[in-house]
Write a protein that holds these residues in place. Structure first.
Motif, PDB file in Angstrom:
ATOM      1  N   THR A   1       0.810  -1.160  -0.165  1.00  0.00           N
ATOM      2  CA  THR A   1      -0.166  -0.044   0.043  1.00  0.00           C
ATOM      3  C   THR A   1       0.764   1.331  -0.126  1.00  0.00           C
ATOM      4  OG1 THR A   1      -0.160  -0.063   2.301  1.00  0.00           O
ATOM      5  CG2 THR A   1      -1.798  -1.137   1.121  1.00  0.00           C
ATOM      6  N   ALA A   2       2.155   1.019   0.131  1.00  0.00           N
ATOM      7  CA  ALA A   2       3.314   1.945   0.196  1.00  0.00           C
ATOM      8  C   ALA A   2       4.427   1.489  -0.077  1.00  0.00           C
ATOM      9  CB  ALA A   2       3.035   2.981   1.457  1.00  0.00           C
ATOM     10  N   ALA A   3       5.268   2.208  -0.785  1.00  0.00           N
ATOM     11  CA  ALA A   3       6.771   1.590  -0.961  1.00  0.00           C
ATOM     12  C   ALA A   3       7.431   1.294   0.169  1.00  0.00           C
ATOM     13  CB  ALA A   3       7.399   2.662  -1.660  1.00  0.00           C
ATOM     14  N   GLY A   4       7.916   0.202   0.026  1.00  0.00           N
ATOM     15  CA  GLY A   4       8.749  -0.314   1.413  1.00  0.00           C
ATOM     16  C   GLY A   4       8.099  -1.212   2.111  1.00  0.00           C
ATOM     17  N   VAL A   5       6.782  -1.485   1.955  1.00  0.00           N
ATOM     18  CA  VAL A   5       6.044  -2.248   3.246  1.00  0.00           C
ATOM     19  C   VAL A   5       5.819  -3.644   2.612  1.00  0.00           C
ATOM     20  CG1 VAL A   5       4.972  -0.356   4.185  1.00  0.00           C
ATOM     21  CG2 VAL A   5       3.612  -1.506   2.312  1.00  0.00           C
ATOM     22  N   ASN A   6       6.051  -4.109   1.364  1.00  0.00           N
ATOM     23  CA  ASN A   6       5.955  -5.488   0.904  1.00  0.00           C
ATOM     24  C   ASN A   6       7.241  -6.394   0.671  1.00  0.00           C
ATOM     25  OD1 ASN A   6       7.190  -5.666  -1.993  1.00  0.00           O
ATOM     26  ND2 ASN A   6       6.147  -3.368  -1.952  1.00  0.00           N
ATOM     27  N   GLY A   7       7.013  -7.556   0.488  1.00  0.00           N
ATOM     28  CA  GLY A   7       8.088  -8.484   0.513  1.00  0.00           C
ATOM     29  C   GLY A   7       9.014  -8.588  -0.603  1.00  0.00           C
ATOM     30  N   PHE A   8       8.722  -7.888  -1.862  1.00  0.00           N
ATOM     31  CA  PHE A   8       9.148  -8.024  -3.065  1.00  0.00           C
ATOM     32  C   PHE A   8      10.207  -7.143  -3.624  1.00  0.00           C
ATOM     33  CE2 PHE A   8       5.073 -10.291  -2.814  1.00  0.00           C
ATOM     34  CZ  PHE A   8       5.491 -11.347  -3.078  1.00  0.00           C
ATOM     35  N   ILE A   9      10.601  -6.192  -2.725  1.00  0.00           N
ATOM     36  CA  ILE A   9      11.840  -5.061  -3.203  1.00  0.00           C
ATOM     37  C   ILE A   9      12.727  -4.872  -2.464  1.00  0.00           C
ATOM     38  CG2 ILE A   9       9.631  -3.554  -3.864  1.00  0.00           C
ATOM     39  CD1 ILE A   9      10.299  -1.934  -1.252  1.00  0.00           C
ATOM     40  N   ASP A  10      13.234  -5.927  -1.272  1.00  0.00           N
ATOM     41  CA  ASP A  10      14.273  -5.775  -0.516  1.00  0.00           C
ATOM     42  C   ASP A  10      14.832  -6.951  -0.587  1.00  0.00           C
ATOM     43  OD1 ASP A  10      16.345  -5.302   1.373  1.00  0.00           O
ATOM     44  OD2 ASP A  10      14.837  -4.209   2.647  1.00  0.00           O
ATOM     45  N   VAL A  11      16.312  -7.254  -0.623  1.00  0.00           N
ATOM     46  CA  VAL A  11      16.919  -8.809  -0.449  1.00  0.00           C
ATOM     47  C   VAL A  11      16.944  -8.996   0.984  1.00  0.00           C
ATOM     48  CG1 VAL A  11      19.092  -7.622  -0.014  1.00  0.00           C
ATOM     49  CG2 VAL A  11      19.097  -9.858  -1.390  1.00  0.00           C
ATOM     50  N   ASN A  12      16.545  -8.017   1.859  1.00  0.00           N
ATOM     51  CA  ASN A  12      16.455  -8.697   3.346  1.00  0.00           C
ATOM     52  C   ASN A  12      15.325  -9.384   3.668  1.00  0.00           C
ATOM     53  OD1 ASN A  12      19.282  -7.534   4.330  1.00  0.00           O
ATOM     54  ND2 ASN A  12      18.606  -5.659   3.844  1.00  0.00           N
ATOM     55  N   SER A  13      14.494  -9.352   2.519  1.00  0.00           N
ATOM     56  CA  SER A  13      13.009  -9.913   3.041  1.00  0.00           C
ATOM     57  C   SER A  13      13.293 -11.481   3.467  1.00  0.00           C
ATOM     58  CB  SER A  13      12.126  -9.907   1.806  1.00  0.00           C
ATOM     59  OG  SER A  13      11.149 -10.796   1.830  1.00  0.00           O
ATOM     60  N   PRO A  14      12.598 -11.750   4.537  1.00  0.00           N
ATOM     61  CA  PRO A  14      12.934 -13.142   5.135  1.00  0.00           C
ATOM     62  C   PRO A  14      12.854 -14.311   4.334  1.00  0.00           C
ATOM     63  CG  PRO A  14      11.009 -12.416   5.983  1.00  0.00           C
ATOM     64  CD  PRO A  14      11.613 -11.183   5.371  1.00  0.00           C
ATOM     65  N   SER A  15      11.808 -14.225   3.385  1.00  0.00           N
ATOM     66  CA  SER A  15      11.487 -15.237   2.450  1.00  0.00           C
ATOM     67  C   SER A  15      12.750 -15.436   1.118  1.00  0.00           C
ATOM     68  CB  SER A  15      10.201 -15.242   1.765  1.00  0.00           C
ATOM     69  OG  SER A  15      10.331 -14.182   0.840  1.00  0.00           O
ATOM     70  N   TRP A  16      13.483 -14.452   1.070  1.00  0.00           N
ATOM     71  CA  TRP A  16      14.405 -14.284  -0.071  1.00  0.00           C
ATOM     72  C   TRP A  16      15.707 -15.123   0.276  1.00  0.00           C
ATOM     73  CZ3 TRP A  16      15.215  -9.507  -3.201  1.00  0.00           C
ATOM     74  CH2 TRP A  16      13.996  -8.869  -3.646  1.00  0.00           C
ATOM     75  N   MET A  17      15.864 -16.287  -0.362  1.00  0.00           N
ATOM     76  CA  MET A  17      16.851 -17.201  -0.526  1.00  0.00           C
ATOM     77  C   MET A  17      18.145 -16.643  -1.170  1.00  0.00           C
ATOM     78  SD  MET A  17      15.362 -20.970  -0.781  1.00  0.00           S
ATOM     79  CE  MET A  17      17.008 -21.780  -0.631  1.00  0.00           C
ATOM     80  N   TRP A  18      17.772 -15.969  -2.313  1.00  0.00           N
ATOM     81  CA  TRP A  18      19.044 -15.612  -3.497  1.00  0.00           C
ATOM     82  C   TRP A  18      18.604 -14.356  -3.965  1.00  0.00           C
ATOM     83  CZ3 TRP A  18      20.438 -18.647  -8.192  1.00  0.00           C
ATOM     84  CH2 TRP A  18      21.780 -18.039  -8.752  1.00  0.00           C
ATOM     85  N   GLY A  19      19.115 -13.287  -3.891  1.00  0.00           N
ATOM     86  CA  GLY A  19      18.901 -12.101  -4.531  1.00  0.00           C
ATOM     87  C   GLY A  19      20.073 -11.101  -4.754  1.00  0.00           C
ATOM     88  N   PHE A  20      20.068 -10.037  -5.342  1.00  0.00           N
ATOM     89  CA  PHE A  20      21.032  -9.039  -5.521  1.00  0.00           C
ATOM     90  C   PHE A  20      20.529  -7.518  -4.949  1.00  0.00           C
ATOM     91  CE2 PHE A  20      24.134  -6.487  -7.247  1.00  0.00           C
ATOM     92  CZ  PHE A  20      25.324  -7.455  -7.634  1.00  0.00           C
ATOM     93  N   ASP A  21      21.466  -7.237  -3.952  1.00  0.00           N
ATOM     94  CA  ASP A  21      21.391  -6.117  -3.599  1.00  0.00           C
ATOM     95  C   ASP A  21      21.886  -5.003  -4.304  1.00  0.00           C
ATOM     96  OD1 ASP A  21      21.201  -3.934  -1.646  1.00  0.00           O
ATOM     97  OD2 ASP A  21      22.404  -4.842  -0.099  1.00  0.00           O
ATOM     98  N   ILE A  22      20.745  -4.410  -5.205  1.00  0.00           N
ATOM     99  CA  ILE A  22      21.058  -3.190  -6.071  1.00  0.00           C
ATOM    100  C   ILE A  22      21.380  -2.013  -5.401  1.00  0.00           C
ATOM    101  CG2 ILE A  22      20.204  -2.035  -7.987  1.00  0.00           C
ATOM    102  CD1 ILE A  22      20.472  -4.858  -8.675  1.00  0.00           C
ATOM    103  N   THR A  23      22.577  -1.422  -5.936  1.00  0.00           N
ATOM    104  CA  THR A  23      22.920  -0.081  -5.282  1.00  0.00           C
ATOM    105  C   THR A  23      23.048   0.987  -6.303  1.00  0.00           C
ATOM    106  OG1 THR A  23      25.361  -0.579  -5.250  1.00  0.00           O
ATOM    107  CG2 THR A  23      24.246  -1.364  -3.085  1.00  0.00           C
ATOM    108  N   GLY A  24      23.433   2.105  -6.089  1.00  0.00           N
ATOM    109  CA  GLY A  24      23.283   3.162  -7.118  1.00  0.00           C
ATOM    110  C   GLY A  24      24.766   2.860  -7.898  1.00  0.00           C
ATOM    111  N   THR A  25      25.782   2.168  -7.603  1.00  0.00           N
ATOM    112  CA  THR A  25      26.881   1.912  -8.022  1.00  0.00           C
ATOM    113  C   THR A  25      26.763   0.820  -9.057  1.00  0.00           C
ATOM    114  OG1 THR A  25      27.519   0.203  -6.445  1.00  0.00           O
ATOM    115  CG2 THR A  25      28.490   2.455  -6.194  1.00  0.00           C
ATOM    116  N   ASN A  26      25.810   0.268  -9.109  1.00  0.00           N
ATOM    117  CA  ASN A  26      25.359  -0.783 -10.268  1.00  0.00           C
ATOM    118  C   ASN A  26      24.855  -0.207 -11.696  1.00  0.00           C
ATOM    119  OD1 ASN A  26      24.115  -2.568  -7.739  1.00  0.00           O
ATOM    120  ND2 ASN A  26      25.659  -3.500  -9.080  1.00  0.00           N
TER     121      ASN A  26
END
Length: 506
Positions: free
Chosen positions: A282-307
């Motif tokens: 309902t607002a950016a940052g409250v769901n489980g699909f945008i942050d690699v630190n989400s507890p369900s994510w086994m594998w993902g990439f932490d995108i930063t500005g340097t990418n």
């Protein structure tokens, strides 16, 4: 948590790759101008790399390529690493529909199947080049650590070897999925490169390629024992087990092993399935699909500005909240027929805009959300990439058990997930046989929509796709998983430049 790389080594690696395009073979094997030039010949022959920072930096370079633009050899806006090919698969399977197309990305080659039906089309080369590029990098790391049969003595080097072998298997797995209709052991399908060489090879059999993947992943699981990764972009033992589960599931006939591998991941306690409150934004940052630190994510990439990611990225193609094609006029939406299968009281139904009068009807506006205003996510993009969630372990476990006839165990795994999505999942208790298998497949498509897993599930389940009414082409046309339109072709450049493949194709 942000990964701190050896920046000098990593930049050197990336520059070497990007500057060697004129000498890069289409089979993915480079000549002497490759990253292992920083090692001496004696070190390479003897596996004498004892500085753990060197192999680790090169393994991190492999992961960097997974998010790098142009790794398919083009400047196309759909050429941005692994997540780009996840979109290819989601669209080929029909679960992701292109409902509006003002800019043309994905329309002709993918949604109208022109690339799978014509080996001269460039998307065939993109897929081929990307995965063989990763394989080449893995072979270089493996050679630097002593070779395919060597077990390093240093733990750090064991971990680097394990990750390189897992990533080599991961790339061969996607090549087998995209370039073979289904597993046929004696079919000659792909060149099999296991060494850092600069010569062409003929196609190997599917059996040989699957044997390598299995051995690589079994080795990786052993080598990664005790590995505590610094960031989720790295493959750990759990991820290697899941990749092996996918490989064996695609091969078929190994359901007990798939069930065991996925059960190990579930029982590890390292991950937690998303709760109902994390499903819909309902607002950016409250769901489980945008942050690699989400507890369900086994594998993902932490995108930063340097990418340096912006429009040319997964978010730039799929997320309407980003400065993106999904905002400006190439709408990626859930297939209408699949959406209609989601019960009204299922939390996942709210991930998609349910407003038929809106031009954005059925866009995933509340599953993936990078900002609070349409088209306004800042650039460069810093919203993360998901490669694998623990929910996949539950679904693959249920599928394997159902295929093995262990309906009770299958129901247990499926119900563990579905009970987090609907108020009452007791209906699962009454399912068995084909009805249970069908429910597991449906739940896989719903749960993992837009995450690059629909194509793999379609092939494992030998499904026939029928596009819903919100597609721009082939609406209502039954297309089986092993149809010519569902697989890519060995690209023209490979046929022209690899005489062995040219002869085999005659």
């Amino acid at each position: 948590m942000k990964k701190h790389f050896n920046l000098v080594m990593l930049l050197s690696l990336i520059i070497t790759y990007s500057c060697s395009e004129d000498i890069l073979r289409n089979d993915g094997v480079s000549n002497a101008s490759n990253p292992t030039d920083v090692f001496t010949n004696a070190q390479l022959e003897q596996g004498a790399i004892t500085n753990p920072d060197i192999p680790a930096a090169f393994v991190n370079g492999i992961y960097a390529q997974m998010v790098q633009t142009g790794t398919g050899g083009t400047t196309n806006h759909d050429d941005f690493g692994q997540k780009g090919y996840d979109i290819f698969g989601d669209m080929l399977s029909g679960d992701m529909a292109l409902s509006v197309s003002n800019y043309g990305w994905y329309r002709a080659d993918i949604t109208e199947f022109q690339a799978p039906l014509d080996f001269t089309r460039g998307r065939n080369r993109m897929v081929w080049r990307y995965y063989y590029r990763i394989i080449r990098s893995c072979n270089n790391v493996i050679k630097s650590l002593g070779g395919n049969d060597f077990v390093p003595s240093l733990d750090e080097n064991k971990f680097a070897m394990g990750q390189a072998k897992a990533m080599r298997a991961h790339s061969y797995f996607y090549l087998t999925q995209y370039f073979q209709k289904e597993y046929v052991a004696n079919e000659m399908i792909l060149p099999l490169y296991t060494e850092a060489i600069s010569t062409n090879l003929p196609k190997s059999s599917a059996e040989d390629i699957y044997n390598l993947m299995e051995k690589d992943l079994e080795d990786a699981i052993s080598l990664l024992n005790g590995f505590n990764r610094e960031a989720k972009n790295q493959v750990n033992q759990d991820v290697a087990k899941m990749i092996l589960g996918y490989v064996l599931g695609a091969k078929g006939g190994r359901d007990a092993e798939v069930a065991s591998l996925t059960r190990d991941v579930i029982n590890s306690g390292n991950y937690t399935m998303l709760s109902q409150t994390q499903l819909v934004s309902t607002a950016a940052g409250v769901n489980g699909f945008i942050d690699v630190n989400s507890p369900s994510w086994m594998w993902g990439f932490d995108i930063t500005g340097t990418n340096g990611l912006g429009l040319v990225s997964w978010w730039g193609q799929v997320d309407a909240w980003s400065y993106s094609y999904a905002w400006a006029g190439d709408y990626k939406v859930i297939d209408k027929s699949l959406y209609d299968m989601i019960p009204a009281n299922d939390g996942r139904k709210g991930q998609f805009l349910n407003n038929p009068a809106s031009g954005r009807y059925l866009q995933p506006l509340f599953k993936f959300r990078a900002s609070n205003a349409i088209g306004s996510a800042p650039r460069p993009i810093t919203t993360d990439y998901v490669y694998m969630r623990v929910e996949e372990a539950y679904l693959l476990n249920a599928e394997a058990n159902a295929n093995a006839g262990n309906d009770g165990l299958a129901r247990t795994s499926l119900k563990a997930l579905v009970s987090r999505r609907v108020p009452d999942a007791s209906y699962i208790d009454g399912l068995s046989g084909q009805a249970l298998k069908d429910e597991i497949y449906k739940q896989t498509r719903i749960e993992l929509w837009g995450e690059g897993k629909s194509y793999l599930a379609m092939k494992r389940n030998k499904a026939t796709t029928v596009r819903g009414t919100n597609h721009l082409s082939f609406v209502g046309v039954p297309i089986p998983y092993n149809d010519e339109r569902m697989q890519f072709e060995i690209p023209l450049d490979e046929i022209q430049n690899n005489p062995f493949v040219s002869e085999q194709n005659q």
